[in-house]
Design a protein around this motif. Structure first.
Motif, PDB file in Angstrom:
ATOM      1  N   VAL A 134      11.115 -12.046  -4.908  1.00  0.00           N
ATOM      2  CA  VAL A 134      10.901 -10.621  -5.150  1.00  0.00           C
ATOM      3  C   VAL A 134       9.504 -10.275  -4.653  1.00  0.00           C
ATOM      4  CG1 VAL A 134      10.823  -8.751  -6.839  1.00  0.00           C
ATOM      5  CG2 VAL A 134      12.379 -10.689  -7.189  1.00  0.00           C
ATOM      6  N   GLN A 135       9.403  -9.232  -3.839  1.00  0.00           N
ATOM      7  CA  GLN A 135       8.117  -8.840  -3.274  1.00  0.00           C
ATOM      8  C   GLN A 135       7.911  -7.336  -3.413  1.00  0.00           C
ATOM      9  OE1 GLN A 135       8.062 -10.083   0.829  1.00  0.00           O
ATOM     10  NE2 GLN A 135       7.977 -12.270   0.343  1.00  0.00           N
ATOM     11  N   GLY A 136       6.653  -6.931  -3.384  1.00  0.00           N
ATOM     12  CA  GLY A 136       6.289  -5.520  -3.364  1.00  0.00           C
ATOM     13  C   GLY A 136       5.348  -5.241  -2.213  1.00  0.00           C
ATOM     14  N   VAL A 137       5.540  -4.087  -1.561  1.00  0.00           N
ATOM     15  CA  VAL A 137       4.700  -3.666  -0.444  1.00  0.00           C
ATOM     16  C   VAL A 137       4.349  -2.200  -0.661  1.00  0.00           C
ATOM     17  CG1 VAL A 137       4.514  -3.410   2.050  1.00  0.00           C
ATOM     18  CG2 VAL A 137       5.909  -5.264   1.106  1.00  0.00           C
ATOM     19  N   THR A 138       3.062  -1.864  -0.566  1.00  0.00           N
ATOM     20  CA  THR A 138       2.644  -0.474  -0.750  1.00  0.00           C
ATOM     21  C   THR A 138       1.719  -0.062   0.383  1.00  0.00           C
ATOM     22  OG1 THR A 138       2.797  -0.627  -3.159  1.00  0.00           O
ATOM     23  CG2 THR A 138       1.467   1.160  -2.270  1.00  0.00           C
ATOM     24  N   TYR A 139       1.993   1.115   0.952  1.00  0.00           N
ATOM     25  CA  TYR A 139       1.139   1.707   1.977  1.00  0.00           C
ATOM     26  C   TYR A 139       0.765   3.122   1.548  1.00  0.00           C
ATOM     27  CZ  TYR A 139       3.038  -2.102   4.836  1.00  0.00           C
ATOM     28  OH  TYR A 139       3.412  -3.325   5.307  1.00  0.00           O
ATOM     29  N   THR A 140      -0.339   3.605   2.076  1.00  0.00           N
ATOM     30  CA  THR A 140      -0.755   4.984   1.817  1.00  0.00           C
ATOM     31  C   THR A 140      -0.957   5.704   3.140  1.00  0.00           C
ATOM     32  OG1 THR A 140      -3.078   4.302   1.679  1.00  0.00           O
ATOM     33  CG2 THR A 140      -1.860   4.471  -0.396  1.00  0.00           C
ATOM     34  N   LEU A 141      -0.725   7.013   3.092  1.00  0.00           N
ATOM     35  CA  LEU A 141      -0.910   7.862   4.266  1.00  0.00           C
ATOM     36  C   LEU A 141      -2.078   8.828   4.016  1.00  0.00           C
ATOM     37  CD1 LEU A 141       2.868   8.595   4.816  1.00  0.00           C
ATOM     38  CD2 LEU A 141       1.418   7.191   6.268  1.00  0.00           C
ATOM     39  N   PRO A 142      -2.873   9.099   5.029  1.00  0.00           N
ATOM     40  CA  PRO A 142      -2.675   8.741   6.447  1.00  0.00           C
ATOM     41  C   PRO A 142      -3.277   7.399   6.849  1.00  0.00           C
ATOM     42  CG  PRO A 142      -4.526  10.230   6.262  1.00  0.00           C
ATOM     43  CD  PRO A 142      -3.986  10.054   4.855  1.00  0.00           C
ATOM     44  N   GLU A 143      -3.875   6.669   5.915  1.00  0.00           N
ATOM     45  CA  GLU A 143      -4.563   5.429   6.280  1.00  0.00           C
ATOM     46  C   GLU A 143      -3.657   4.450   7.027  1.00  0.00           C
ATOM     47  OE1 GLU A 143      -6.646   7.179   2.738  1.00  0.00           O
ATOM     48  OE2 GLU A 143      -4.577   6.856   3.383  1.00  0.00           O
ATOM     49  N   ASP A 144      -2.403   4.332   6.609  1.00  0.00           N
ATOM     50  CA  ASP A 144      -1.480   3.369   7.212  1.00  0.00           C
ATOM     51  C   ASP A 144      -0.484   4.028   8.162  1.00  0.00           C
ATOM     52  OD1 ASP A 144      -2.458   1.020   5.874  1.00  0.00           O
ATOM     53  OD2 ASP A 144      -1.525   1.765   4.039  1.00  0.00           O
ATOM     54  N   ALA A 145      -0.847   5.191   8.688  1.00  0.00           N
ATOM     55  CA  ALA A 145       0.079   5.924   9.556  1.00  0.00           C
ATOM     56  C   ALA A 145       0.461   5.116  10.787  1.00  0.00           C
ATOM     57  CB  ALA A 145      -0.532   7.258   9.969  1.00  0.00           C
ATOM     58  N   GLY A 146      -0.420   4.226  11.246  1.00  0.00           N
ATOM     59  CA  GLY A 146      -0.118   3.433  12.419  1.00  0.00           C
ATOM     60  C   GLY A 146       1.062   2.501  12.231  1.00  0.00           C
TER      61      GLY A 146
END
Length: 350
Positions: free
Chosen positions: A303-315
């Protein structure tokens, strides 16, 4: 061969036990897909769970887009012998009433996303056209899918916030057959594939009916797959709307759709994506080399979790987009899924 509980039901289609499918193609899959949203740009939840009998794997994911947050929880385990077991780590799907009501659960976990939701269809589950693509002698796609619009009830937890869900909208599909899954195969002659995927999938929900639209074209603009039907909530037969046309408007210098028009023989639908979710980021649909649908993650459940935020991770945000869509025609306003991808060469980009 070994038996499983499913063998006690009179549903066999081949001289095999039910845990084995009738083809030996490694890419056979059997999958649930759901989305859930309030018809606004506040939140969109996407959930999938698949089994890959010839790879011996089952996995699941949930992806929530809320304001600038893109949060994914995903899980994988060995499939085992009981294909009626739809638990994958904290995920579970229960069929309450076939083709009408289902329960979709992600138990509380350390990754900040959980839910307990019940789906009720608002139109009859509708079988879409068979999807068949042969390229350079290899059958790449050979699958069927049912589609349905519906309503949700229950709760979603994102971080510390518990969000009540009462009458939220969504669409779902169930598909099974052959499509690329699992670890990459040696490309062989497939290296000549131009890498085009020009795609629109737009199931739209209105007050008393839905419109289901699919368009796929190849690198020369030829139709690979299409659908254009209207399905009424009271169960009336589907109404074919004629050959669909797709006219997107892209943000300058990108292939991000800002609005589009879908035309049929007698109606024209204006489409506006209001909350884009990059389906392929973290979910297993193809970008991460270490996590793809059907990929073996080892003998123990993961089981894994992945979190991104925008616009920082827009690429990182590219590939197939599943957006909450607003659809308007003949004075009617509805919402649904606006799913699109324009990859590689296509006549509209020349």
């Amino acid at each position: 061969m070994s038996l499983s509980p499913l063998d006690d039901f009179p549903i066999h289609q081949a001289p095999q036990v039910m845990r084995h499918v009738a083809t030996s193609d490694r890419n056979f899959y059997d999958r649930y897909y759901f989305n859930c949203h309030p018809g606004t740009d506040e939140l969109m939840l996407i959930v999938g769970l698949g089994q890959y009998p010839n790879l011996g794997v089952t996995d699941a994911f949930a992806c929530a887009r809320r304001t600038n947050l893109h949060r994914v929880v995903r899980a994988s385990r060995e499939l085992g012998s009981d294909r009626m077991d739809t638990t994958v780590g904290p995920f579970r799907i229960e069929v309450i009433e076939g083709l009408k009501r289902l329960r979709v659960i992600l138990e509380p976990n350390e990754h900040g996303l959980a839910f307990d939701l019940t789906w009720t269809g608002t139109i009859p589950a509708t079988l879409e056209p068979r999807h068949f693509v042969r390229w350079q002698e290899r059958v790449v796609f050979d699958s069927v899918r049912l589609a349905q619009t519906g309503r949700w009830s229950g709760t979603i937890v994102v971080g510390d916030d518990e969000i009540p869900v009462d009458g939220w909208q969504g669409t779902r599909d169930r598909s099974w057959g052959i499509r690329p899954v699992g670890e990459p195969e040696p490309p062989g002659i497939q290296v000549k594939n131009p890498g085009t995927f020009y795609w629109l999938y737009a199931p739209m929900q209105f007050d008393d009916h839905a419109i289901l639209c699919i368009i796929q074209e190849d690198h020369k603009g030829r139709r690979v797959l299409e659908e254009a039907v209207r399905v009424w909530s009271d169960g009336r037969e589907e109404e074919y709307l004629g050959r669909p046309g797709y006219h997107p408007v892209y943000a300058p210098g990108t292939r991000d759709v800002v609005e589009a028009t879908i035309t049929f023989d007698k109606i024209e639908v204006r489409c506006t994506p209001i909350l884009p979710v990059h389906l392929m980021v973290g979910t297993g649909y193809g970008l991460e080399p270490d996590w793809k649908h059907g990929m073996y993650q080892g003998g123990e459940p993961v089981v894994q979790g992945v979190t991104y935020t925008l616009p920082e991770d827009a690429g990182r945000m590219w590939g197939m987009v599943d957006a909450v869509g607003r659809f308007e025609y003949d004075g009617q306003v509805g919402h649904g899924l606006f799913e699109y991808w324009a990859l590689g060469p296509h006549p509209s980009f020349t």
